[in-house]
Design an enzyme around this catalytic site. Structure first.
Site, PDB file in Angstrom:
ATOM      1  N   PRO A   2      42.983  58.202  34.523  1.00  0.00           N
ATOM      2  CA  PRO A   2      43.220  57.387  33.335  1.00  0.00           C
ATOM      3  C   PRO A   2      44.689  57.434  32.915  1.00  0.00           C
ATOM      4  CG  PRO A   2      41.233  58.683  33.068  1.00  0.00           C
ATOM      5  CD  PRO A   2      41.914  59.184  34.314  1.00  0.00           C
ATOM      6  N   GLU A   3      45.273  56.244  32.722  1.00  0.00           N
ATOM      7  CA  GLU A   3      46.677  56.143  32.339  1.00  0.00           C
ATOM      8  C   GLU A   3      46.781  55.465  30.980  1.00  0.00           C
ATOM      9  OE1 GLU A   3      49.118  54.768  35.624  1.00  0.00           O
ATOM     10  OE2 GLU A   3      47.667  55.545  37.075  1.00  0.00           O
ATOM     11  N   LYS A  60      49.264  59.484  27.834  1.00  0.00           N
ATOM     12  CA  LYS A  60      47.966  59.893  28.371  1.00  0.00           C
ATOM     13  C   LYS A  60      47.213  60.823  27.429  1.00  0.00           C
ATOM     14  CE  LYS A  60      49.588  59.607  33.177  1.00  0.00           C
ATOM     15  NZ  LYS A  60      49.712  60.322  34.456  1.00  0.00           N
TER      16      LYS A  60
END
Length: 422
Positions: A2-3, A60
């Site tokens: 996940p970014e 993030k």
């Protein structure tokens, strides 16, 4: 992983479904790795009875601002996620079609680390992490002070939440001599840029991922700055939903890493190379190195297989994407099994040495070097003894003495290997 865009999605759904709601129950599993500088029991005590104010993010990282401190600060790592019992669409991933994400989910979800049960019945959320690389912290400061303490204070600006000042951006590029892809992944430079976002930025800027950041021209610096803002803003505006990304994005064609032959609709090949420890996707025909790189590019700016690294470092071959399972896969060195021999040591002449085996050495003491006939007799004697054991190769050690009973060689010994026929 996940970014920035995926975190924006989670923040959106937390604010949509949890803001203003009170937590009536908390279920947390003890995990000394995921719960960083705290425990599951401490987390439970800190959350129970609190009201959710809002969620925010920096790159993030994201946190939930509670009605009073401490506030939970989270990072997904590689496989972390927030699961919503009332919002299955929030489960959208880059490799999942939108309609697939709306299927019923099991509850509690697998790999659950904690579940927050809200006052309104059935409105629950869970933090899950299969690989336990995510982190859950408690930050015991006022909500407006969270970004001023670790780990957020060490992070660079979020290009969407904070924006980026172009002059500062260019200044960092000029000061640092690192592959530009590695710099984009450095969270102390910019928060939120991960592997696919970094590749997308460089693709739009038409910059080779291995080119050193301080060798970019003014025009390239401008392109990189504009691409960073464009890619991050566009991806976050659609909450990381890749089905809504523009059709000309590299993201649409990069996945699979060579297993089926990645290419753009134009037919241009997508290649992969390791930069900053990560597998980077790029298009040679569009992203040509125009300055110094970590690997000397051949004429035309390509980095063909076997390109030679600078400063006498060993040659390397371009990364073969089909040998990797995902962007973060690292091959482990497999120890040799017992009984397996390594490569034979070599002599100064480059010939392989064969270590002498037990019971195969024969020391013969003579007063003077013998004649050829005497040596042949010695060989025959050894040959007979060796043949009884079914051996074909014999190594002799001969100590040559001079007439005074002293060694005639500096070491006192001389080795001679003989290869005999049966």
């Amino acid at each position: 992983m996940p970014e920035i865009a995926e975190i924006t999605r989670i923040v959106h759904y937390i604010n949509r479904h949890l803001a203003g709601k009170t937590i009536k129950n908390v279920v947390a599993n003890e995990d000394a790795i995921v719960f960083k500088d705290t425990t599951a029991s401490a987390f439970t005590k800190a959350m129970l009875g609190k009201t959710v104010v809002q969620a925010k993010q920096q790159g993030k990282y994201f946190w939930i601002e509670m009605s009073s401190p401490p506030h939970p600060l989270m990072h997904f790592g590689m496989t972390g996620w927030i699961t919503f019992s009332k919002a299955p669409e929030a489960h959208y991933r880059a490799d999942m079609a939108e309609d697939e994400s709306k299927e019923d989910i099991e509850w509690p979800p697998r790999f659950m680390k904690f579940v927050l049960e809200m006052e309104d019945e059935g409105n629950n959320v869970a933090f899950t992490d299969a690989r336990r690389l995510g982190r859950v912290r408690l930050i015991d400061v006022a909500a407006d002070e969270i970004r001023k303490v670790s780990p957020l204070k060490e992070n660079g600006p979020d290009p969407v939440v904070d924006g980026l000042e172009e002059g500062w951006f260019r200044g960092v590029l000029n000061k640092r001599k690192v592959p530009v892809k590695a710099l984009l992944l450095d969270q102390s430079f910019i928060s939120g840029v991960g592997n696919w976002v970094g590749d997308e930025i460089l693709y739009h800027a038409r910059i080779h991922p291995e080119q050193y950041s301080n060798t970019l021209s003014d025009a390239q610096q401008k392109q990189l700055y504009d691409s960073t803002i464009h890619v991050c803003t566009t991806a976050c505006s659609v909450l990381g939903n890749s089905s809504k990304f523009p059709e000309d994005w590299l993201f649409k064609y990069r996945w699979g890493k060579g297993k089926k032959g990645n290419a753009l609709p134009s037919g241009e090949k997508i290649d992969f190379v390791k930069v900053g420890g990560r597998t980077s996707a790029y298009v040679k025909t569009r992203q040509k190195a125009t300055g110094g790189t970590a690997v000397k590019a051949k004429a035309g700016g390509s980095d063909e297989d076997g390109a030679e690294e600078i400063k006498g470092v060993k040659k390397r071959k371009a990364v073969k994407a089909e040998e990797e399972d995902d962007d973060d896969y690292e091959k482990e060195e497999v120890p040799a099994k017992k009984g397996k021999r390594g490569p034979k040591p070599k002599t100064e002449d480059g010939e392989a040495k064969t270590p002498a085996k037990r019971g195969r050495k024969k020391a013969v003491k003579v007063e003077e070097p013998g004649s050829e006939e005497e040596e042949e007799e010695d060989k025959e004697e050894v040959k007979v003894k060796s043949s009884r054991k079914g051996k074909a190769k014999v190594k002799e050690e001969v100590v040559v003495m001079n007439g005074k009973g002293e060694s005639d060689t500096p070491s006192g010994r001389r080795s001679r290997s003989s290869r005999l026929k049966k």
